[in-house]
Design an enzyme around this catalytic site. Structure first.
Site, PDB file in Angstrom:
ATOM      1  N   VAL A   1      29.473 -10.893   3.033  1.00 23.00           N
ATOM      2  CA  VAL A   1      29.447 -10.629   4.473  1.00 23.00           C
ATOM      3  C   VAL A   1      29.174 -11.888   5.305  1.00 23.00           C
ATOM      4  O   VAL A   1      29.364 -11.876   6.518  1.00 23.00           O
ATOM      5  CB  VAL A   1      28.419  -9.535   4.834  1.00 23.00           C
ATOM      6  CG1 VAL A   1      28.785  -8.206   4.178  1.00 23.00           C
ATOM      7  CG2 VAL A   1      27.000  -9.954   4.474  1.00 23.00           C
TER       8      VAL A   1
ATOM      9  N   ASN B   1      24.493  -3.053   6.217  1.00 29.93           N
ATOM     10  CA  ASN B   1      23.261  -2.913   5.440  1.00 29.93           C
ATOM     11  C   ASN B   1      22.992  -4.084   4.510  1.00 29.93           C
ATOM     12  O   ASN B   1      21.855  -4.314   4.108  1.00 29.93           O
ATOM     13  CB  ASN B   1      23.328  -1.607   4.639  1.00 29.93           C
ATOM     14  CG  ASN B   1      22.196  -1.472   3.653  1.00 29.93           C
ATOM     15  OD1 ASN B   1      21.050  -1.297   4.022  1.00 29.93           O
ATOM     16  ND2 ASN B   1      22.521  -1.571   2.362  1.00 29.93           N
TER      17      ASN B   1
ATOM     18  N   SER C   1      14.267  -3.956  10.038  1.00 31.05           N
ATOM     19  CA  SER C   1      13.065  -3.773   9.210  1.00 31.05           C
ATOM     20  C   SER C   1      11.866  -3.572  10.116  1.00 31.05           C
ATOM     21  O   SER C   1      11.866  -4.001  11.278  1.00 31.05           O
ATOM     22  CB  SER C   1      12.826  -5.002   8.325  1.00 31.05           C
ATOM     23  OG  SER C   1      11.564  -4.928   7.672  1.00 31.05           O
TER      24      SER C   1
ATOM     25  N   TYR D   1      13.221 -14.057   6.426  1.00 32.38           N
ATOM     26  CA  TYR D   1      13.597 -12.646   6.453  1.00 32.38           C
ATOM     27  C   TYR D   1      13.138 -11.987   7.744  1.00 32.38           C
ATOM     28  O   TYR D   1      13.899 -11.290   8.417  1.00 32.38           O
ATOM     29  CB  TYR D   1      12.991 -11.927   5.243  1.00 32.38           C
ATOM     30  CG  TYR D   1      13.329 -10.458   5.166  1.00 32.38           C
ATOM     31  CD1 TYR D   1      14.529 -10.025   4.618  1.00 32.38           C
ATOM     32  CD2 TYR D   1      12.444  -9.497   5.635  1.00 32.38           C
ATOM     33  CE1 TYR D   1      14.843  -8.676   4.548  1.00 32.38           C
ATOM     34  CE2 TYR D   1      12.737  -8.149   5.571  1.00 32.38           C
ATOM     35  CZ  TYR D   1      13.939  -7.742   5.025  1.00 32.38           C
ATOM     36  OH  TYR D   1      14.237  -6.400   4.953  1.00 32.38           O
TER      37      TYR D   1
ATOM     38  N   ALA E   1      12.374 -13.342  10.649  1.00 31.39           N
ATOM     39  CA  ALA E   1      13.133 -13.860  11.788  1.00 31.39           C
ATOM     40  C   ALA E   1      14.548 -13.296  11.817  1.00 31.39           C
ATOM     41  O   ALA E   1      15.083 -12.968  12.887  1.00 31.39           O
ATOM     42  CB  ALA E   1      13.177 -15.387  11.731  1.00 31.39           C
ATOM     43  N   SER E   2      15.159 -13.162  10.648  1.00 30.61           N
ATOM     44  CA  SER E   2      16.526 -12.635  10.600  1.00 30.61           C
ATOM     45  C   SER E   2      16.577 -11.187  11.062  1.00 30.61           C
ATOM     46  O   SER E   2      17.504 -10.776  11.772  1.00 30.61           O
ATOM     47  CB  SER E   2      17.097 -12.763   9.182  1.00 30.61           C
ATOM     48  OG  SER E   2      16.529 -11.818   8.282  1.00 30.61           O
ATOM     49  N   LYS E   3      15.583 -10.402  10.688  1.00 30.46           N
ATOM     50  CA  LYS E   3      15.576  -8.994  11.082  1.00 30.46           C
ATOM     51  C   LYS E   3      15.237  -8.841  12.564  1.00 30.46           C
ATOM     52  O   LYS E   3      15.701  -7.907  13.221  1.00 30.46           O
ATOM     53  CB  LYS E   3      14.613  -8.207  10.205  1.00 30.46           C
ATOM     54  CG  LYS E   3      15.058  -8.119   8.743  1.00 30.46           C
ATOM     55  CD  LYS E   3      16.452  -7.544   8.606  1.00 30.46           C
ATOM     56  CE  LYS E   3      16.875  -7.365   7.160  1.00 30.46           C
ATOM     57  NZ  LYS E   3      18.229  -6.785   7.019  1.00 30.46           N
TER      58      LYS E   3
ATOM     59  N   ILE F   1      10.176  -0.229   1.008  1.00 32.20           N
ATOM     60  CA  ILE F   1      10.970   0.697   0.207  1.00 32.20           C
ATOM     61  C   ILE F   1      10.976   0.256  -1.247  1.00 32.20           C
ATOM     62  O   ILE F   1      11.089  -0.933  -1.556  1.00 32.20           O
ATOM     63  CB  ILE F   1      12.419   0.763   0.737  1.00 32.20           C
ATOM     64  CG1 ILE F   1      12.432   1.142   2.217  1.00 32.20           C
ATOM     65  CG2 ILE F   1      13.253   1.758  -0.061  1.00 32.20           C
ATOM     66  CD1 ILE F   1      11.795   2.459   2.538  1.00 32.20           C
TER      67      ILE F   1
END
Length: 276
Positions: free
Chosen positions: A68, A94, A148, A162, A164-166, A195
């Protein structure tokens, strides 16, 4: 079958080889959708399609290998869905990574930052971009982006790239929802809590790290991927036709665990994060 919530719809699910993506692809198919299952893991995504064929029947799902972070591959993915099934109604962006070397601002290497942003942010952007093009032709649709709970409140266990990306996914989703609302294209972020998937369990690779995360979850357990899939199903279905621009939280109460409605500390979770 009657009463299927996605009957007649066509969906793409990225990251469909495992975890939330696998469970969602299977659930979407059970609920009547035709599903293009995409993942960089070619063998894994073929296994997802095989499982769908066993449970629902052949011709309901097809696999597609795609990275992606590469726009040409995402474009080809959307074109494949339209070619195979005639339209696109649902895009579930996703696919994402949580790299085990992701850490705090001092320790996270630039290559880990760039890799995370390429997949988690650019991948969602590319998915949204090409889904919009397809959905304009079919009169609208639902685009769901996996964010998230850390996009809302940060994480006690450092994972800067992670997180920062979310946060970027959350902001991007909100803006796109406003820009395209009059085109009948809805955008919502799915915000999972912790999860029990390989992605998170590989990152929380010691019992100490697991408990450091669980101490914040009122329900006292990790969520399951299928619980996220049901959240995605609601956002994908016409039941959520007046829902757009939301941060849809499926987090076991985590994001509301720190303060009361009056804004006072609950006293039920530690407040000194240095001790966690």
């Amino acid at each position: 079958m009657t009463g299927q919530r996605l009957s007649g719809k066509v969906a793409i699910v990225t990251g469909a080889a495992g975890g939330i993506g696998f469970e969602t692809a299977v659930l979407f198919a059970k609920e009547g959708a035709k599903v293009v299952c995409a993942d960089v893991n070619e063998k894994g995504v073929q296994n997802t399609v095989t499982k769908i064929s066993e449970l629902v029947g052949s011709g309901v799902a097809i696999p597609f290998k795609a990275d992606v972070s590469k726009e040409d591959q995402v474009k080809a993915l959307v074109e494949k869905a339209v070619e195979a099934y005639g339209k696109l109604d649902i895009m579930f962006n996703n696919a994402g990574i949580m790299h085990p070397e992701d850490d705090n601002a001092l320790n996270t290497e630039e290559r880990i930052w760039n890799l995370t942003m390429d997949i988690n942010v650019k991948g969602v952007w590319f998915g949204c971009k090409h889904a919009i093009i397809a959905m304009r032709k079919s009169g609208g649709g639902s685009i769901i982006n996996t964010a998230s709970f850390v996009a809302l409140m940060g994480a006690a266990t450092p994972q800067l790239a992670y997180t920062a990306s979310k946060g970027a996914v959350l902001a991007m989703t909100r803006e796109l929802a406003m820009v395209h609302a009059r085109e009948n294209i809805r955008f919502n972020s799915l915000c999972p809590g912790p999860i029990r998937t390989p992605l998170l369990m590989d990152f929380l690779n010691t019992e100490e790290k697991k408990q450091r995360r669980l101490v914040h979850v009122p329900q006292g357990r990790f969520g399951e991927a299928i619980e996220q899939a049901y959240g995605a199903l609601f956002l994908a279905s016409d039941e959520s036709s007046f829902v757009t621009g939301t941060d849809f939280r499926v987090d076991g109460g985590l994001s509301n665990a720190y303060v009361t409605p009056e804004g006072e500390p609950t006293g039920t979770v530690p407040t000194n994060f240095a001790d966690l």
